[in-house]
Design a protein around this motif. Structure first.
Motif, PDB file in Angstrom:
ATOM      1  N   LEU A  40      -6.785 -21.509  16.882  1.00 28.00           N
ATOM      2  CA  LEU A  40      -6.776 -22.893  17.353  1.00 28.00           C
ATOM      3  C   LEU A  40      -6.464 -22.944  18.851  1.00 28.00           C
ATOM      4  O   LEU A  40      -7.117 -23.673  19.606  1.00 28.00           O
ATOM      5  N   ALA A  41      -5.475 -22.160  19.267  1.00 30.77           N
ATOM      6  CA  ALA A  41      -5.135 -22.124  20.697  1.00 30.77           C
ATOM      7  C   ALA A  41      -6.331 -21.656  21.524  1.00 30.77           C
ATOM      8  O   ALA A  41      -6.629 -22.239  22.578  1.00 30.77           O
ATOM      9  N   ILE A  42      -7.030 -20.634  21.053  1.00 36.85           N
ATOM     10  CA  ILE A  42      -8.211 -20.142  21.771  1.00 36.85           C
ATOM     11  C   ILE A  42      -9.221 -21.271  21.952  1.00 36.85           C
ATOM     12  O   ILE A  42      -9.814 -21.427  23.025  1.00 36.85           O
ATOM     13  N   SER A  43      -9.406 -22.074  20.908  1.00 28.67           N
ATOM     14  CA  SER A  43     -10.396 -23.155  20.977  1.00 28.67           C
ATOM     15  C   SER A  43     -10.022 -24.232  21.998  1.00 28.67           C
ATOM     16  O   SER A  43     -10.892 -24.977  22.459  1.00 28.67           O
ATOM     17  N   HIS A 113       2.390 -23.043  22.222  1.00 31.82           N
ATOM     18  CA  HIS A 113       3.768 -23.126  21.722  1.00 31.82           C
ATOM     19  C   HIS A 113       3.803 -23.151  20.191  1.00 31.82           C
ATOM     20  O   HIS A 113       4.687 -22.541  19.587  1.00 31.82           O
ATOM     21  N   VAL A 114       2.861 -23.850  19.573  1.00 33.54           N
ATOM     22  CA  VAL A 114       2.816 -23.835  18.107  1.00 33.54           C
ATOM     23  C   VAL A 114       2.542 -22.416  17.622  1.00 33.54           C
ATOM     24  O   VAL A 114       3.221 -21.916  16.707  1.00 33.54           O
ATOM     25  N   ALA A 115       1.578 -21.746  18.225  1.00 32.94           N
ATOM     26  CA  ALA A 115       1.282 -20.357  17.848  1.00 32.94           C
ATOM     27  C   ALA A 115       2.521 -19.480  18.036  1.00 32.94           C
ATOM     28  O   ALA A 115       2.837 -18.638  17.186  1.00 32.94           O
ATOM     29  N   SER A 148       5.335 -13.020  20.765  1.00 32.29           N
ATOM     30  CA  SER A 148       5.878 -14.364  20.967  1.00 32.29           C
ATOM     31  C   SER A 148       6.267 -14.571  22.427  1.00 32.29           C
ATOM     32  O   SER A 148       6.113 -15.670  22.966  1.00 32.29           O
ATOM     33  N   SER A 149       6.734 -13.520  23.085  1.00 32.20           N
ATOM     34  CA  SER A 149       7.059 -13.627  24.518  1.00 32.20           C
ATOM     35  C   SER A 149       5.804 -13.895  25.338  1.00 32.20           C
ATOM     36  O   SER A 149       5.820 -14.707  26.271  1.00 32.20           O
TER      37      SER A 149
END
Length: 175
Positions: A40-43, A113-115, A148-149
């Protein structure tokens, strides 16, 4: 597609049939969720460097699941080092970061941030499940910590690239 083979609450993994409530199946589901949020972030991203990095991560997450399902060790220190190097590059771009960034800002940063938060949960569950399962490759936990970092650093850079200032939580006397 359906096979009906899971209708009784079991599924097949490389080691055979196991309950869908097993720690391994729960962990593999956590990986799938993290990978979906990264997708989703990639999109949402317009920047090829971040898209490329996250597509690499998606393949690594499949390998991580394989490491937990078999005795493979595809997630290694070289992959951890790559995450560290990419995080350093993003941190150089973001500049200094104050403690306790409030997640949000741009849509791109919010998705990252969600990811990140889903990967943090995946990491916590990796620690938990590694105590219950015979996991040969402990480097997977290190990988998730570094991932995560990197996602955090990417989120801050996304806001910077969009010209949106970060919001910070003031922790006052504690730091």
């Amino acid at each position: 597609m359906f096979t009906k083979s899971g209708d009784k609450g079991e599924t097949t993994v490389p080691k055979g049939r196991i309950g869908k409530d097993s720690p391994l199946v729960n962990f593999l589901g956590d990986i799938d969720e993290a990978n979906s949020f990264i997708g989703l972030a990639i999109s949402k991203l317009e920047w090829q460097d971040m898209k490329s990095d996250l597509k690499n991560v998606q393949m690594d997450l499949f390998a991580l699941g394989e490491d937990w399902s078999t005795s493979s060790e595809k997630i290694n220190l070289e992959k951890v080092k790559w995450l560290e190097e990419r995080t350093v590059q993003y941190r150089k771009e973001s500049g200094p970061i104050k403690l306790f960034v409030v997640p949000g800002g741009s849509e791109e940063a919010s998705a990252l941030h969600v990811a990140r938060s889903v990967v943090r949960r995946l990491e916590r569950n990796a620690v938990k499940y590694s105590k219950e399962l015979e996991v040969k490759n402990k480097t997977t936990i290190v990988y998730l910590n570094r991932l995560s970092s990197m996602l955090f650093s990417m989120a801050v850079v996304a806001n910077k690239r969009k010209g949106i200032p970060e919001s910070y939580y003031d922790i006052g006397k504690y730091f």
